[in-house]
Scaffold this motif. Structure first.
Motif, PDB file in Angstrom:
ATOM      1  N   ASP A  99       3.033  -8.038 -16.285  1.00 24.18           N
ATOM      2  CA  ASP A  99       3.341  -6.833 -17.039  1.00 24.18           C
ATOM      3  C   ASP A  99       2.396  -5.684 -16.709  1.00 24.18           C
ATOM      4  N   LEU A 100       1.425  -5.928 -15.812  1.00 19.91           N
ATOM      5  CA  LEU A 100       0.498  -4.886 -15.379  1.00 19.91           C
ATOM      6  C   LEU A 100       0.867  -4.418 -13.988  1.00 19.91           C
ATOM      7  N   SER A 101       0.570  -3.139 -13.729  1.00 15.18           N
ATOM      8  CA  SER A 101       0.856  -2.571 -12.414  1.00 15.18           C
ATOM      9  C   SER A 101       0.072  -3.320 -11.350  1.00 15.18           C
ATOM     10  N   GLN A 102       0.765  -3.627 -10.224  1.00 14.39           N
ATOM     11  CA  GLN A 102       0.120  -4.325  -9.127  1.00 14.39           C
ATOM     12  C   GLN A 102       0.938  -4.154  -7.864  1.00 14.39           C
ATOM     13  N   PRO A 103       0.268  -4.151  -6.682  1.00 14.64           N
ATOM     14  CA  PRO A 103       0.993  -4.037  -5.421  1.00 14.64           C
ATOM     15  C   PRO A 103       1.814  -5.296  -5.166  1.00 14.64           C
ATOM     16  N   PRO A 104       2.709  -5.241  -4.172  1.00 10.14           N
ATOM     17  CA  PRO A 104       3.554  -6.417  -3.885  1.00 10.14           C
ATOM     18  C   PRO A 104       2.733  -7.580  -3.306  1.00 10.14           C
ATOM     19  N   CYS A 159      12.801 -14.219   1.852  1.00 15.51           N
ATOM     20  CA  CYS A 159      11.695 -13.282   1.643  1.00 15.51           C
ATOM     21  C   CYS A 159      11.650 -12.961   0.157  1.00 15.51           C
ATOM     22  N   GLU A 160      10.674 -13.533  -0.537  1.00 15.91           N
ATOM     23  CA  GLU A 160      10.512 -13.301  -1.969  1.00 15.91           C
ATOM     24  C   GLU A 160       9.146 -12.662  -2.199  1.00 15.91           C
ATOM     25  N   ALA A 161       9.091 -11.755  -3.157  1.00 19.95           N
ATOM     26  CA  ALA A 161       7.825 -11.078  -3.459  1.00 19.95           C
ATOM     27  C   ALA A 161       7.802 -10.709  -4.930  1.00 19.95           C
ATOM     28  N   LYS A 162       6.585 -10.548  -5.477  1.00 25.76           N
ATOM     29  CA  LYS A 162       6.404 -10.098  -6.850  1.00 25.76           C
ATOM     30  C   LYS A 162       5.563  -8.833  -6.841  1.00 25.76           C
ATOM     31  N   GLY A 180       1.812  -0.110  -2.928  1.00 29.06           N
ATOM     32  CA  GLY A 180       1.497  -0.618  -1.609  1.00 29.06           C
ATOM     33  C   GLY A 180       2.689  -1.280  -0.945  1.00 29.06           C
ATOM     34  N   THR A 181       2.442  -1.788   0.284  1.00 30.34           N
ATOM     35  CA  THR A 181       3.470  -2.417   1.103  1.00 30.34           C
ATOM     36  C   THR A 181       2.933  -3.715   1.666  1.00 30.34           C
ATOM     37  N   ALA A 195      -3.480  -9.042   1.517  1.00 28.94           N
ATOM     38  CA  ALA A 195      -4.381  -9.060   0.362  1.00 28.94           C
ATOM     39  C   ALA A 195      -4.433  -7.649  -0.207  1.00 28.94           C
ATOM     40  N   PHE A 196      -4.195  -7.549  -1.491  1.00 27.81           N
ATOM     41  CA  PHE A 196      -4.189  -6.195  -2.067  1.00 27.81           C
ATOM     42  C   PHE A 196      -5.501  -5.890  -2.769  1.00 27.81           C
ATOM     43  N   VAL A 197      -5.765  -4.594  -2.861  1.00 27.88           N
ATOM     44  CA  VAL A 197      -6.842  -4.052  -3.695  1.00 27.88           C
ATOM     45  C   VAL A 197      -6.161  -3.304  -4.821  1.00 27.88           C
TER      46      VAL A 197
END
Length: 1315
Positions: free
Chosen positions: A28-33, A55-58, A116-117, A432-434
């Motif tokens: 429920d919080l903003s986050q990159p894929p 291809c699945e992503a959250k 992000g991507t 890996a996201f920041v």
């Protein structure tokens, strides 16, 4: 400068280490894929199924997806058969109208949102392929015994590569051994071949695992020859000449078949499987061994396969590089091979892939992409799918080789970073996201969770939380007097509280507090410490005599709040499924112990938290033989006592009697109900022989008395003394009558029946029944009546075949039984009102037709549909010669059939049929009659075949057409062949005869020869079965009898030139007195005289009557022959004439209707003339002469090949004795040999094209030199001329066409004619 920079970076990473812990961000919080699922890099698809590329992503917001194919944008909107799943990037390609190969390529998925991507790795999509084996003609392989052999497989290249195996024609795997084994490439290697290896079904199979298809190579034939044995055999005939120059195979030292050369090299990637093989040939079969030259083989990862010919090392590491040595050894020596192994490595992670980084504004952090490989891989960074050097500049970000360092990050710096590590052997791609967030803490562990742990065990209490900055976790117990820190408590980095050695005092409520600069959150959990499970009384070691009982006890103490489960094992496996093994709550009993029961028994007590085990061994010994054991019936039990007395149950206890050396197997409890069945004892229940109590369930309203019997291996004991009486109180019935049915006996009634309750089931006085019924589907009240002392009730005035709902309830003076279940039944049936409609017949063949009809509507059936009956009968034959008769038949088709087949029809006939439906009451009206015609079929056998005139070289045959013509006769085929004394058949002659002929004369036959004849008739459909007969040509007055009449088959050939039409002169035929009999004839059979006829009169009993001719006053002998058109009269005397007639009779038909009397003469068996050509001594003599000539010819053949000559002219010149004169035609003496040409090798000789003897299989056969016409010689005009001439002065017992010259070759030709 570089070293200084690396040192600063390392120190900074140590400082930032606690900030880089991977956290899961709540959705429920903003986050990159984040990519959560993707297809593998090398993705092989099945061309028969739709293509699905995952291809699945959250992410928050949920990401959108796009694809590239071979580096360019893949626009799915332009492809109608390609779509993307909702809220997913998974592609689905419908290939129902496409080829899968059109979609092969390299695919990459992109998932992006506002933060992000993320990129998937490249997915190379290729369709699986299982190509067919190329067609090839494989010649047989002929090898000498002992030599090596390689059978190539060479399977077609598939994707993925196929699995190879060798099998035979019966799909059995070919046996393999040290001598015979399959190589890694699928070829089959023989270190040396044996005679037993000869076979014609060496088949290589390739199984393609992706499509589960199997392809087969053409079979390979291998013939292994023992040349020594062949040379020895041939040398005996060819003056020690060795036809095979190859040296015999001797024992030899090993040599390698694979690999070739003194040394080889092999490269393998780290983590993969290394397989090396060495296959050697030699005699005896070599043994293979492996060593590592530069070290030891890794034992835990090494396997030797294929009889040690293959060395397999799994999970290869750099330490496995080096030299490996395989050694092949047998008794004659050894040989070795060196294989150099190098290990390369595709990139691999050293400390795991980069972890997601969650930072609060102003915090610092780092992303690390640490990997290795051989050669060393290159590392490339990208941000949101764009190379980082092309990304917007960010002062808070610095790239240092495999690390990106972030300092003082700010809101809006969220992005997804890609790390790509690659070398020539592969690549790694990680996202890996920041995520820069400011979030107060929240505890993610469910509230009020209860943790259970066994005393003295470790307890782990979860406190999963999230916040940015990362929150600090503290724990409190009960009143929060102080934080939990120090022994026995330990708080892990993820917030989990660990308690070492939990004790009862640690029970209670625990509070987890998560806190950062933005807020605080807490959660409460509970800990329960349970007592451990312990086995207090363990099973003990037992020594038990065979046939006795063994008892293992296993008494357990456990926490009362935990539910225990006891399990027994035997030898660490489940107990055998044997009724002799009885498991109770705290013991295991084995009765009648056998030797197979010996072993270790383990008791396992499980709870949801822990378990305890204990074991004991059982040893089975022989029973003590002395003193002799006397087995007797057990004594009856005593001291019966009733306890725990309740309304519906009581507990019975007793004391067992003496078992008399045979263990008691069980106790049988019986009861007597003196209220209902006084004096009758009934079995109530049985219990194990180890028990002395039984809990008995009782019925109300009964006066119980109990007794107990004991059963051992000998038998049942006497009953125990009865217990005291126990009375149960009456009550309302517990059950209602069973088997409630409803049916009708008339069309307007309903009979309701049931199985009445027994006296003990009544539960009290005044048993009666409430019978209830109502029409089903009609909203109406139940109609009820009460009846007594009956088990059925008849309801009158019901509609025909209506469905009713039924209930029967039991009642007594104390109340009603339970609510009865509803049963269903039907009122009475009546005959159906309608016939099946739309009846039509489809003729399938000349003997079968299919009939179809429409089902009769259910409302017109007026009953349960039982089926349909098809009535059909033959109206007449379509042939003018066949008489009219009617044979009605009925076929019944049960159930709701609407079609069926009519078998056994007569060809070429007119049939009629109609159909009736029937129910339980009977049949309905018939459908309109349908008529149909069957086509022509093959005819039956001719009704008779007789030999009417037998002469020296001719026979006359007469016959009658078939009784069952089954169409228009188009002709007859006659076949015949001679039969000698050994019942061997000679060449078969065949001639075709027109349909209007019933006799034929065969001329130019051999005298005194037995012939067998086969005659069959034909229609345009084909030929029918044959009738056969045998006859013998005679010399002068010797007329041989007709023999062996039976049926056979034949083929049609062209007319024979020796057959001449002959006017018909029937014999043994009587004109009928009654017109009902026709074509009455007789023929001699093996076991009597066969009488044949045609009957066209009304249905009567048909008899064959016969008596001896000229026997005044003798009664006619009578044989009943109903349903047939021929009969064999047996027991007649040879050489006696009989009168035979046919009689049709019934009780009211006087006088009898009969055919005209037929005169039948039973011939005596004639003796045959002795034919010298069939005598055993003559055949043996001819065989010996033939063998001698064969040996002489072989010796001559060898001498001529060695250069020697044997011209007949030289032989003639060598004899100048005037007494040696040529043979003269008139006096049968020897004349001079003829020699007009040079002498040529005998090998090239051939019989002239117009000779009478033909060449068969062997070039050296004597028939190549057999008799020919006058003046027919071999190419050189010599040698053969000595034996091939004919002379008119010799005796010719068979006339001028015979050539019975006493030469060896003619003798062989004579022999061949008999063999």
């Amino acid at each position: 400068m570089m070293e200084e920079r690396r040192t600063v970076t390392a120190l900074l990473l140590l400082v930032l280490g606690h900030l880089t812990t991977a956290l899961e961000v709540p959705l429920d919080l903003s986050q990159p894929p984040t990519i959560t699922h993707q297809s593998p890099k090398d993705y092989i698809i099945d061309p028969r199924e739709n293509i699905i590329i995952h291809c699945e992503a959250k992410g928050k917001p949920h990401p959108s997806f796009s694809w590239t194919r071979d580096g360019t944008h893949f626009d799915i909107d332009q492809l109608p058969n390609v779509h993307m799943k909702q809220r997913s990037g998974t592609l689905v390609v419908d290939i129902s109208n496409e080829k899968a190969e059109h979609y092969e390529g390299t695919y990459q998925c992109t998932a992006r949102n506002d933060h992000g991507t993320a990129l998937s790795h490249n997915m190379v999509v290729r369709q699986s392929r299982s190509p067919l084996w190329s067609k090839e003609k494989i010649k047989p392989i002929v090898v000498q015994e002992g030599v090596p052999l390689v059978l190539p497989c060479r399977p077609p290249a598939g994707l993925p590569p196929p699995i190879i195996f060798w099998m035979d024609n019966n799909f059995q795997r070919l046996p393999q051994s040290r001598r015979v084994s399959q190589s890694l490439n699928g070829d089959l290697y023989f270190s040396n071949v044996l005679r037993a290896d000869s076979r014609n079904d060496y088949i290589c199979y390739a199984r393609f695992p992706h499509t589960q298809t199997i392809q087969q190579k053409q079979p390979i034939t291998v013939k292994v020859l023992n040349l020594d044995a062949i040379n020895d055999t041939v040398a005996a005939f060819y003056n020690d000449t060795d036809l095979f120059s190859e040296e015999p195979t001797d024992e030899r030292r090993p040599t390698f078949l694979t690999p070739s050369g003194p040394s080889n090299s092999k490269m393998v990637l780290r983590g993969q499987v290394l397989e090396m093989e060495c296959i050697a040939e030699g005699l005896p079969t070599p043994e293979i061994s492996w060593t590592k030259v530069s070290g030891e083989l890794p034992a835990e990862r090494t396997t030797l396969l294929h009889y040690q010919k293959t060395l397999r090392i799994v999970n290869v590491s750099e330490a496995d590089a080096g030299e490996y040595r395989c050694l092949a050894r047998n008794d004659l020596g050894s040989v070795h091979q060196i294989i150099h192994v190098s290990v390369k490595a595709a990139p691999y992670w050293i400390s795991g892939s980069p972890k997601n980084l969650i930072l609060a504004p102003g915090e610092n952090g780092a992303l690390t992409c640490r990997a290795s490989g051989t050669p060393k891989p290159a590392i490339n960074w990208a941000m949101n799918g764009v190379p980082i050097e092309n990304s917007p500049n960010d002062l808070s970000r610095r790239v240092d080789d495999d690390t990106i360092i972030f300092t003082n990050v700010q809101t809006g710096s969220s992005a997804v970073y890609q790390c790509n590590v690659s070398n020539e052997y592969g690549y790694l791609l990680s996202n890996a996201f920041v995520n820069v967030l400011s979030e107060p803490p929240r505890v993610l562990t469910p509230a009020h969770q209860v943790y259970q742990v066994i005393k003295n065990h470790q307890a782990l209490l979860d406190c999963s939380s999230f916040g940015s900055p990362i929150p600090e976790i503290t724990w409190f117990k009960d009143s929060r007097a102080s934080t939990l820190d120090g022994d026995p408590y330990k708080i892990h980095d993820n917030g989990t509280l660990e308690i070492h050695g939990s004790q009862t005092r640690h029970n209670g409520k625990y509070t987890c507090v998560s806190k950062n600069m933005l807020g605080i959150s807490e959660n409460h959990v509970y800990l329960e410490v349970k007592e451990p499970t312990r086995i207090l009384k363990q099973p003990e070691y037992k020594v038990v005599q065979r046939g006795r009982a063994a008892v293992f006890e296993c008494k357990v103490k456990h926490d009362p709040t935990l539910i225990p489960t006891m399990t027994w094992l035997k030898d660490d496996d489940e107990l055998p499924d044997d009724e002799r093994l009885v498991v109770d709550s705290d013991s295991l009993t084995i009765t009648d112990v056998t030797d197979s029961d010996a072993g270790v028994y383990t008791c396992i007590m499980n709870t949801t938290l822990d378990h305890d085990t204990a074991s004991a061994e059982l040893t089975v010994v022989e029973a003590t033989p002395t003193p002799p054991v006397v087995y007797e019936l057990p004594d009856p039990p005593t001291d019966l006592e009733l306890t725990e007395q309740k309304k519906r149950s009581v507990q019975l206890t007793w004391t067992p009697g003496d078992e008399h050396n045979s263990p008691i197997e069980k106790f049988i409890i019986q009861f007597e109900d003196s209220l209902h069945h006084k004096g009758h004892w009934h079995n109530l229940t049985e219990v194990s022989g180890m028990k002395t109590t039984a809990h008995l369930k009782l019925s109300p309203f009964a006066h119980y008395t109990f007794r107990v019997l004991a059963l051992n291996g000998v038998g049942l004991s006497r009953p125990s003394p009865p217990s005291r009486m126990y009375k149960t109180e009456p009550t309302a019935p517990d059950e209602n009558p069973a088997d409630v049915h409803g049916f009708g006996t008339e069309h307007d009634n309903l009979v309701i029946s049931w199985k009445p309750l027994t006296a003990i089931q009544s539960n009290g006085h005044g048993l009666h029944y409430r019978v209830m019924w109502r029409l089903k589907g009609v909203e109406s009240d139940w109609t009820a009546v009460t009846v007594r002392n009956t088990s059925k009730f008849v309801v009158s005035g019901t509609p025909t075949f209506a469905m009713y709902e039924l209930k029967v309830q039991a009642l007594n003076d104390h109340g009603a039984g339970p609510e009865p279940a509803v049963a269903h039944g039907y009122s009475g049936e009546d005959l159906p009102l309608a016939a099946p409609d739309n009846v039509h017949v489809q003729v399938i063949s000349s003997t079968q037709a299919a009939v179809h009809w429409d089902a009769v509507p259910a409302k017109l059936l007026r009953g349960h549909l039982k089926g349909y009956k098809v009535y059909y009968w033959k109206e007449r034959s379509l042939h003018k010669h066949n008489h009219h008769h009617e044979e009605k038949q009925i076929l019944t088709f049960s159930g709701n059939h609407t079609h069926g087949k009519l078998p056994g029809l007569h060809p070429f006939s007119l049939y009629s049929c109609h159909i009736r439906v029937f129910n339980g009451k009977g049949e309905g009206p018939p459908s309109p009659i349908q008529q149909f015609e069957t086509p022509e079929g093959v005819p039956g056998a001719p009704s008779s075949l007789v030999i009417t005139d037998s002469n020296v070289d001719s026979l006359t045959l007469e016959w009658n057409p078939p009784h069952d013509r089954n169409g228009h006769i188009t002709g007859y085929t006659l076949k015949y062949q001679p039969v000698n004394n050994t019942n061997a058949l000679g060449p078969l002659e065949e001639l075709a005869l027109p349909s209007n002929e019933t006799s034929v004369v065969l001329v130019n036959l051999k005298y005194s020869t037995r012939y067998k004849f086969y005659l069959n008739a034909k229609t345009k459909i084909g030929a029918g079965p044959s009738i056969s007969q045998e006859a013998v040509t005679i010399m002068d007055e010797a007329l041989l009898s007709q023999l062996d009449l039976h049926l056979g088959t034949g083929n049609t050939q062209t007319p024979h030139p020796n057959a001449q039409p002959y006017p018909r002169h029937p014999t043994h035929r009587a004109p009928p007195v009654s017109e009902d009999f026709g074509n009455v004839s007789s023929a001699i059979a093996d076991d009597g005289v066969q009488i044949s006829w045609e009957y066209t009169g009304p249905e009567k009993d048909i008899y064959v009557e016969y008596k001896m001719k000229d026997s005044e006053g003798e009664e006619w002998h009578k044989e009943l022959v109903n349903g047939s058109d021929n009969f064999v009269v047996k027991g007649l005397k040879a050489g006696v004439s009989y009168l035979v007639r046919l009689v049709a009779s019934d009780q009211s038909d006087l006088p009898l209707q009969h055919s005209r009397e037929l005169l039948v003469s039973v011939p005596a068996v004639a003796s045959r003339q002795v034919d010298i050509a069939t005598q055993g001594w003559f055949i043996g003599l001819m065989c010996a002469i033939a063998l001698l000539i064969l040996i002489l010819l072989i010796i001559c053949f060898i001498q001529r090949n060695k250069g020697g000559k044997y011209p007949v002219k030289e032989k003639e010149d060598a004899h100048t004795d005037p007494e040696f004169q040529p043979m003269k035609e008139e006096d049968c003496t020897f004349g001079e040999y003829s020699d007009n040409e040079d002498h040529k090798p005998l090998k090239g000789s051939r019989t002239p094209s117009n000779g009478t003897v033909k060449r068969e299989d062997s070039d050296d056969s004597l028939v190549d030199y057999g008799e020919g016409g006058d003046g027919q010689f071999n190419e050189d005009g010599s040698f053969i001329g000595q034996y091939s001439g004919k002379s008119g002065c010799r005796d010719n017992p068979e006339g001028p066409e015979s050539s019975e010259a006493p030469s060896p070759v003619n003798a062989m030709n004579s022999l061949n004619s008999f063999v």
